[in-house]
Structure formats: structure tokens, C-alpha cells
Write an enzyme that holds these catalytic residues in place. Structure first.
Site, short mmCIF file in Angstrom:
data_model
loop_
_atom_site.label_atom_id
_atom_site.label_comp_id
_atom_site.label_asym_id
_atom_site.label_seq_id
_atom_site.Cartn_x
_atom_site.Cartn_y
_atom_site.Cartn_z
N LYS A 121 0.77 -0.93 -0.13
CA LYS A 121 -0.04 -0.14 -0.04
C LYS A 121 1.09 1.11 -0.08
O LYS A 121 2.07 1.14 0.05
CB LYS A 121 -0.99 -0.19 1.04
CG LYS A 121 -0.26 0.24 2.61
CD LYS A 121 -0.90 -0.27 3.82
CE LYS A 121 -0.08 0.17 4.95
NZ LYS A 121 -1.02 -0.67 6.27
N TYR A 160 13.09 33.43 1.42
CA TYR A 160 12.22 34.04 1.97
C TYR A 160 12.35 34.72 3.57
O TYR A 160 12.88 34.06 4.08
CB TYR A 160 10.77 33.06 2.21
CG TYR A 160 10.25 32.89 0.74
CD1 TYR A 160 9.66 33.92 -0.09
CD2 TYR A 160 10.30 31.60 0.26
CE1 TYR A 160 9.28 33.66 -1.21
CE2 TYR A 160 9.55 31.43 -0.93
CZ TYR A 160 9.00 32.35 -1.71
OH TYR A 160 8.42 31.91 -3.02
N MET A 207 8.38 25.66 -2.14
CA MET A 207 7.42 24.53 -2.60
C MET A 207 8.44 23.72 -3.53
O MET A 207 8.24 22.40 -3.65
CB MET A 207 6.62 25.10 -3.63
CG MET A 207 5.47 24.06 -3.97
SD MET A 207 4.28 24.59 -5.29
CE MET A 207 3.06 25.34 -4.07
C1 LIG Z 1 -0.16 -1.66 6.93
C2 LIG Z 1 -0.81 -2.82 7.26
C3 LIG Z 1 0.07 -3.91 7.52
C4 LIG Z 1 1.67 -3.73 7.41
O1 LIG Z 1 2.03 -2.85 8.73
P1 LIG Z 1 3.69 -2.84 8.82
O2 LIG Z 1 3.63 -2.32 10.25
O3 LIG Z 1 3.99 -1.62 7.86
O4 LIG Z 1 4.36 -4.23 8.76
C5 LIG Z 1 -0.43 -5.12 8.10
N1 LIG Z 1 -1.79 -5.18 8.13
C6 LIG Z 1 -2.62 -4.20 7.87
C7 LIG Z 1 -4.08 -4.46 8.15
C8 LIG Z 1 -2.15 -2.90 7.48
O5 LIG Z 1 -2.95 -1.80 7.22
#
Ligand SMILES: *Cc1c(COP(=O)(O)O)cnc(C)c1O
Length: 402
Positions: free
Chosen positions: A52, A294, A342
Site C-alpha cells: 500500500k 524568504y 515548494m
Molecule cells: C499497513 C498494514 C500492515 C503492514 O504493517 P507494517 O507495520 O508496515 O508491517 C499489515 N496489516 C494491515 C491491516 C495494514 O493496514
């Protein structure tokens, strides 16, 4: 280069892609982290590589094929769009699990393409059944169990209803897995709460088994619990941050080292996968008692050499590092001076000999014998290491290095 349609039917024109910075992804570091994780979970348990947040900023399209080279065949994402990117990048037909909430059209897409997804509550289960009905194919689901995080998941009467739907409508629902998420396995302070979650998860499995439901995959652990709660590995662990070479917390790291009698070792068993750099765009001499950039946040105290970097908060370099952060130039630390703009950041290179435009400036990672870690970058900018990584823009080219 991207092609743009030119106005008034002229030939297409090409425009260079953004080149302000560069990310290197280390194949050997990823391999090492995955093999450490695999040695922790043993033979009977698979790894789901959590990709993700654009693979925590490392790039889904870069990480997926590399992880597959080292045997990973399961990926977890949050949204259908990310599942699509995993599918596109995959060379091995790996499984993808969508962990997050999905809108009806995302559900429909997932069902149509055989993407497995988590059902987070009863409404989600109903929506999945409706999507399956519209597509004419069973949704392949994992049930998220509520075990005490009090965020998402099914328990009690809702779990009973879900079981009833699963039994009554095999044409719409196919159960592939069951999971839960711990409320802070990276801190020992949550130990009792997590023990309770482990018990409730087992209770949920028993409740399913009582109706003959024995899902193929059972999972509870993210990175921290993979290290700290080996008794709850089940047969799949969802590892995110650790595969990228970062610890969920210092506590998890120290505990792991102490358990192995390695607490005095300087060598981290995890290896950083990402290195993020840019190049100096210009260098100029500024006289004493002059403000830089700035406003009046930085005043020179003597004749100084100020270099411009072609990155700013628009490119993921935190504004909070103004007058606080460092980058590495020619193996030395160069402090950020003035505010981060930026698209531009100024650094002081007075004490570094021979700095010239085109010199590499490392934002995260090693240069010579110095290193800027994500953790340190995060501490200075008051961000969690996870947050630092996901803010790195997706358009920075990712290069695989050994
Ligand atoms: C993000 C996530 C993980 C992974 O977590 P880490 O701490 O990065 O290993 C595992 N399970 C769920 C449901 C997550 O959202």
C-alpha cells in the site's frame, strides 16, 4: 518522456519527465529483509508483501517484481487501484488482497477480476454480495475480525450473520481467509491488550469452524507482531515496513537484538532498501549578515556558500526541515538553511570543499560513510517513518540497483 497531443493537429510533442530527484531501490537489501522475515516465520507460513502507499514510497511497479524474484506470491494493498498496479507489475500471477474499504464500483472491479478483498463489516459483506450478483461471479473474501482494536471487523451477532450469508450464498461469496489487526504490537505497553486480541481471534476461528468454515489463510501479524508475537503468525503474515528495512519501532528492534544476544552489535539485521537523492542546481557566495531565501529566518554570519536543491515540499521534502534538516554532499553534512520552498531548498555548503552544480545531494540514505536514515529524517520533521515514505512522490524515477 511523455507525448502530448499538440494543439491544432500538429505533430505530437514530447516533454521530459521530472528529473529533480532519483530513488534507488536495492535488490540485495530487499532480498536480505525478506529472507530474515522468512526465517522468522518458518516453512508453514507465507509472507504477504504489503505494498500500500505505493509500496511505502518505494514504487509498486518496482517492488512487486523484485519481491517475486525472492519468492513472494502474495501482496496486500488498500484499494482496487493498487491491486490493479500489482497485477500489472506482477510476473508470477501472485495473489492480491485489498485490505481497505471499497466503493461499489471498486467492489465490482475486484469481483470481476478475481481480486480477493477484506470484508470489514456487515455492510461491506452485503455490498460484496450485491457486486457479485451484478457481475455474476462469487466475491472471494477475507473476513476481518474485530478483536479489540475497535476500528473495523466482525464479531458477535455480526459475525454470526456473516457466517449465515457465507453458508447460504456460496454462489456470491467464497471465503478465502480470515484476519485481524493488532492495536500497536510495536510497543510492549500494549502486551495485555494484544494477548486479549489473540484469544479473541482464536475464538473467532472456532466460531467459523463450528459451521465447517476453515479458511485457507489466517493472518494477524504486521511487521511488529511478526517479530514480537511469533505464536500468532498463523499461516500468513502481512509485512510492510520491515521488508523495506525499517523497524516499526526502536523497541521492536532492541527486543529482536536482545533475543539474539546481538544488542551490542552495530550492524542492523535489516537493510535500508531506498536511497533518495537529488543534484545541486546552483551554488553562490553570499556575504555576511545577509538573509537567505524568504523572510528573515536565516541570517549569514560570515561569507557563506549557499547551494540550491531543485526539490521542496511539493516534491516530498518536508517543510518542517527548514533551518533544521541536513543533506549529504561529498560525504559531509550540509544543513538546510532558510525555509523549504515548494520546489526549492537552500543548503549551506561553506565548509565543504569544491561543491559544484551537478553534485549529488542525498536526502535519505548513505553517501560515503555518513547516512541519513528515514527515522532521523522523521524525528526532525515530526513524522512517523511510515509517513516520511508515503509522502515521496510517485513520479520520482525508481532505479533498481544491486
Ligand atoms: C499497513 C498494514 C500492515 C503492514 O504493517 P507494517 O507495520 O508496515 O508491517 C499489515 N496489516 C494491515 C491491516 C495494514 O493496514
Amino acid at each position: 518522456m511523455s507525448d502530448l497531443a499538440a494543439p491544432r493537429g500538429e505533430a505530437t510533442i514530447s516533454v521530459p519527465g521530472p528529473q529533480y530527484s532519483r530513488i534507488e531501490i536495492s535488490r540485495s537489501a530487499l532480498r536480505r529483509n525478506l529472507s530474515l522475515l522468512r526465517s522468522l516465520v518458518g516453512e508453514g507460513c507465507r509472507l504477504s508483501s504489503v505494498v500500500k502507499g505505493n509500496a511505502y514510497g518505494h514504487g509498486i511497479s518496482t517492488v512487486v517484481p523484485l519481491a517475486e524474484e525472492w519468492g513472494v506470491r502474495h501482496f496486500s494493498v488498500y484499494q482496487a487501484q493498487e491491486a490493479y498496479e500489482v497485477r500489472r507489475a506482477s510476473n508470477a500471477g501472485s495473489d492480491v488482497l485489498v485490505l481497505g474499504f471499497q466503493a461499489p464500483d471498486e467492489l465490482e472491479w475486484s469481483v470481476r477480476h478475481g481480486v480477493t478483498f477484506s470484508v470489514l463489516d456487515l455492510a461491506g459483506l452485503r455490498a460484496a454480495m450485491e457486486a457479485a450478483g451484478r457481475v455474476g461471479r462469487a466475491a472471494v473474501v477475507h473476513l476481518d475480525l474485530e478483536t479489540g482494536m475497535n476500528r473495523t471487523g466482525l464479531d458477535g451477532d455480526d459475525l454470526e450473520s456473516a457466517i449465515r450469508h457465507l453458508r447460504e450464498r456460496p454462489d456470491l461469496l467464497q471465503l478465502d481467509g480470515v484476519g485481524t489487526h493488532f492495536a500497536g504490537a510495536e510497543s510492549e505497553g500494549n502486551h495485555v491488550r494484544i494477548q486479549r486480541q489473540i484469544e479473541r481471534f482464536r475464538g473467532g476461528l472456532d466460531q467459523l469452524a463450528a459451521y465447517g468454515l476453515r479458511p485457507r489463510l489466517r493472518h494477524t501479524c504486521g511487521s511488529a507482531a511478526t517479530f514480537a508475537y511469533p505464536e500468532s503468525h498463523e499461516n500468513l503474515v502481512r509485512v510492510g515496513i520491515a521488508q523495506y528495512g525499517l523497524w516499526p519501532s526502536q523497541e521492536t528492534r532492541m527486543r529482536h537484538l536482545i533475543e539474539r544476544g546481538r544488542e551490542r552489535s552495530n550492524r542492523d539485521p535489516l537493510r535500508r532498501v531506498m536511497r533518495w537523492s537529488t543534484r545541486i542546481a546552483s551554488v553562490k557566495e553570499v556575504g555576511p549578515a545577509e538573509f537567505v531565501g524568504y523572510g528573515r529566518s536565516y541570517l549569514t554570519t560570515r561569507p557563506q556558500k549557499i547551494a540550491c536543491l531543485p526539490i521542496g515540499y511539493g516534491q516530498g521534502f518536508p517543510r518542517s526541515l527548514g533551518n533544521l534538516g541536513f543533506v549529504l554532499v561529498r560525504g559531509m553534512r550540509a544543513p538546510v538553511v532558510g525555509v523549504v520552498n515548494m520546489n526549492l531548498t537552500t543548503i549551506d555548503v561553506t565548509s565543504i570543499p569544491d561543491v559544484a552544480p551537478g553534485d549529488e545531494a542525498v536526502l535519505i540514505g548513505k553517501q560515503g560513510r555518513k547516512e541519513i536514515t528515514v527515522g532521523w529524517f522523521g524525528d526532525l520533521s515530526q513524522m512517523l517513518n511510515y509517513e516520511v515514505l508515503v509522502r515521496i512522490p510517485p513520479d520520482v524515477p525508481r532505479h533498481v540497483v544491486s
